[in-house]
Design a protein around this motif. Structure first.
Motif, PDB file in Angstrom:
ATOM      1  N   PHE A 163       7.163  -6.647   4.598  1.00 33.57           N
ATOM      2  CA  PHE A 163       6.957  -7.564   5.715  1.00 33.57           C
ATOM      3  C   PHE A 163       7.993  -7.268   6.793  1.00 33.57           C
ATOM      4  O   PHE A 163       9.200  -7.320   6.534  1.00 33.57           O
ATOM      5  N   ILE A 222       7.340  -7.576  -3.159  1.00 37.70           N
ATOM      6  CA  ILE A 222       7.507  -7.926  -1.755  1.00 37.70           C
ATOM      7  C   ILE A 222       8.917  -7.578  -1.283  1.00 37.70           C
ATOM      8  O   ILE A 222       9.919  -7.904  -1.926  1.00 37.70           O
ATOM      9  N   SER A 271      12.047 -11.718   9.047  1.00 40.26           N
ATOM     10  CA  SER A 271      11.337 -12.269   7.886  1.00 40.26           C
ATOM     11  C   SER A 271      12.279 -12.437   6.700  1.00 40.26           C
ATOM     12  O   SER A 271      13.335 -11.804   6.620  1.00 40.26           O
ATOM     13  N   THR A 293      11.294  -7.535   2.506  1.00 40.71           N
ATOM     14  CA  THR A 293      11.320  -8.078   3.870  1.00 40.71           C
ATOM     15  C   THR A 293      12.353  -7.341   4.714  1.00 40.71           C
ATOM     16  O   THR A 293      13.257  -6.694   4.201  1.00 40.71           O
ATOM     17  N   ILE A 334       3.962 -14.266   6.288  1.00 40.07           N
ATOM     18  CA  ILE A 334       4.151 -14.313   4.843  1.00 40.07           C
ATOM     19  C   ILE A 334       3.529 -15.593   4.295  1.00 40.07           C
ATOM     20  O   ILE A 334       3.707 -16.676   4.855  1.00 40.07           O
ATOM     21  N   TRP A 382      -3.810 -12.336   7.506  1.00 39.41           N
ATOM     22  CA  TRP A 382      -2.669 -12.684   6.677  1.00 39.41           C
ATOM     23  C   TRP A 382      -2.973 -13.666   5.554  1.00 39.41           C
ATOM     24  O   TRP A 382      -2.424 -13.577   4.455  1.00 39.41           O
TER      25      TRP A 382
END
Length: 558
Positions: free
Chosen positions: A304, A322, A328, A324, A309, A288
């Motif tokens: 994610f 990105i 998350s 989520t 993260i 990660w």
């Protein structure tokens, strides 16, 4: 200080983060997490009392495990999401209070049952009164935090199992009872007992998740995973939740969009059910903490599903790529809500985004091998046992756990490189990225790195150890030729450690540093009762691990 957090291995100066978390969370998020945890204690205490009367509220289960999971290191950095979560949790708590009053049940007296507020500013301010340092006794604080961090790890695994329709009410009841116990005036001995009980339920929840994963997707099998790239646009999926991966694979099939796993999602490639998806292209990148450079080169969007993260810099080219979901969260990122009963999460937005992105830039080529969960290892039991009996395998080293960005974690790569060629590494979690691409070879066809899977698959390593104990007709699991040199970073590693202790495993070495939340007296208890130790230099530790009993006796006599 603006905040105080020492729940992860990177606690500032080995003491705690007081201005901003090394993980990237700011003081606002940290304080909101503290207040959320405080209110969850009230929810747990109330539902625990209702449970005794057969009146437990089922929705509390998800409230607890989802909220605890959201406070794990590197999971959620969204202060707005935490403020909303606190308001919803206060509403649930007040519903429980009304239900208890109606049933004539005595109300717990802890402030977490009665305190209330409505604004984010009030929520943040409350943290100064109820945060970690509100417990003044260092040893009691240490034990309570050890339990709480264990519960956070337990909650993560309970959520993954829940998403695959596997639940265990006994686990939920324990989570409530243990969290409520941290509001009580318990002795150190009582808290030590509760810590070990947390470990016992850690074993239970990992067994539950193992069952959920294998009944849903089949038993992991020895697999070579591609680490190169194709020429199609793609989505990179990170975290741990296999149900999210399933939903994504179903919805991307036939779209021309490939899917690559990242970090802890690598073991998904080992499951038979996922192998049927030809657009599951392999694994991209490493652990990660390398994501900043690797996400730039991936070119496509990243999903994610859980923690791990690293908040991107404002100017990061991948910031708007990105997404989520689950526990998350990241400010500015599109968040996919929970799936509705009987439905899949709708990942349409990220799929459409992927279609307009370029293919991943290749950063490495080749394959890595894994898929050695307990069922696969049992199929290899004959050759493994024979190799041990003939001396071809001298010792196994459990090197499971987490990876991290600190330079001193190079220790684990060097340790793996220096291990004698008649030793085998048993691993799970992202710690494996320190050595799973090294040319360590095999022993009579048995790979010298046996990767069981994700961090929760440390359960498989425990099952394998217990099976070997049975095969070799040993009375004590500690008589096996297995040494434990485990790396930790966050709270799921804590529940794995407690689970191993509850199984009677001793002499575990934990690094690269011992947890900052363990007081000197608590460390002494762990050392005296379980042989817990830190790490030294690679050469010193290799000498210690590889000494025979006779050599140890001779050294003691000297």
């Amino acid at each position: 200080m603006d905040m105080f957090c020492f729940q992860c291995q990177e606690a500032a100066k080995g003491i705690g983060c007081t201005i901003k978390g090394v993980c990237g969370k700011d003081s606002n998020v940290s304080n909101l997490q503290d207040t959320l945890l405080f209110i969850l204690k009230g929810v747990a205490a109330l539902n625990s009392e209702l449970r005794k009367a057969g009146l437990a509220e089922p929705k509390v289960n998800k409230v607890l495990f989802d909220s605890l999971f959201s406070t794990i290191t590197n999971a959620n950095f969204d202060d707005v999401a935490f403020s909303i979560r606190i308001k919803k949790t206060l509403k649930v708590r007040d519903e429980l209070k009304a239900k208890a009053i109606e049933a004539g049940i005595s109300m717990p007296t802890h402030e977490s049952v009665s305190w209330s507020a409505s604004t984010t500013e009030e929520f943040e301010a409350k943290a100064a009164e109820v945060g970690v340092l509100s417990e003044k006794n260092e040893d009691i604080r240490s034990l309570k935090e050890l339990i709480i961090y264990g519960l956070k790890g337990l909650a993560a695994y309970a959520e993954h199992a829940f998403n695959l329709n596997h639940e265990n009410e006994e686990i939920y009841a324990f989570m409530e009872r243990a969290l409520a116990a941290t509001t009580q005036d318990l002795s150190a001995d009582e808290l030590v007992a509760l810590t070990l009980e947390t470990g016992k339920f850690g074993v239970d929840v990992m067994a539950l998740l193992d069952k959920a994963n294998t009944t849903s997707y089949g038993n992991p099998e020895m697999t070579k995973v591609n680490i190169g790239v194709r020429k199609n646009p793609a989505i990179l999926i990170s975290g741990h939740d296999l149900r999210d991966l399933e939903d994504l694979l179903v919805q991307t099939e036939g779209t021309g969009v490939d899917v690559y796993t990242h970090s802890e999602m690598l073991p998904a490639n080992y499951y038979p059910a996922f192998k049927k998806y030809k657009h599951l292209a392999g694994n991209y990148g490493n652990a990660w903490w390398k994501q900043k450079e690797e996400f730039e080169s991936f070119n496509g969007p990243i999903l994610f599903t859980t923690n791990c993260i690293v908040p991107p810099m404002d100017k990061a080219g991948y910031r708007d790529r990105i997404y989520t979901t689950g526990a998350s969260g990241l400010p500015g990122a599109v968040h996919f809500p929970d799936r509705k009963p009987g439905e899949r999460k709708d990942f349409h937005a990220i799929i459409e985004h992927a279609k307009i992105c370029g293919a991943p830039t290749e950063i490495e080529t080749g394959e890595i091998i894994g898929g050695f969960a307990h069922n696969q290892v049992f199929e290899l039991a004959g050759p493994i046992v024979e190799a041990v009996k003939t001396g071809a395998i001298r010792k196994f080293f459990v090197m499971a756990g987490c990876d991290g960005r600190m330079k001193d974690r190079d220790y684990y790569t060097q340790f793996a490189e220096k291990l004698p060629t008649d030793t085998v590494i048993l691993t799970a979690g992202c710690a494996k990225y320190r050595y799973n691409k090294l040319p360590l070879g095999d022993i009579n066809g048995i790979p010298r790195v046996i990767d069981a899977g994700q961090c929760n698959d440390s359960y498989s390593l425990a099952v394998v150890a217990l099976k070997l104990k049975e095969i070799f007709e040993l009375e004590d699991i500690n008589d096996l030729p297995i040494a434990y040199n485990i790396a930790w970073y966050e709270q799921k590693a804590v529940i794995v450690l407690l689970a191993l202790l509850s199984l009677g495993v001793k002499n575990i070495h934990l690094g690269p540093t011992l947890p900052a939340f363990l007081s000197p007296n608590v460390v002494n208890v762990l050392v005296q009762n379980f042989g817990i130790a830190g790490i030294k230099t690679v050469d010193e530790d290799l000498k210690l691990f590889l000494q025979t009993e006779k050599e140890l006796e001779e050294e003691f006599e000297k």
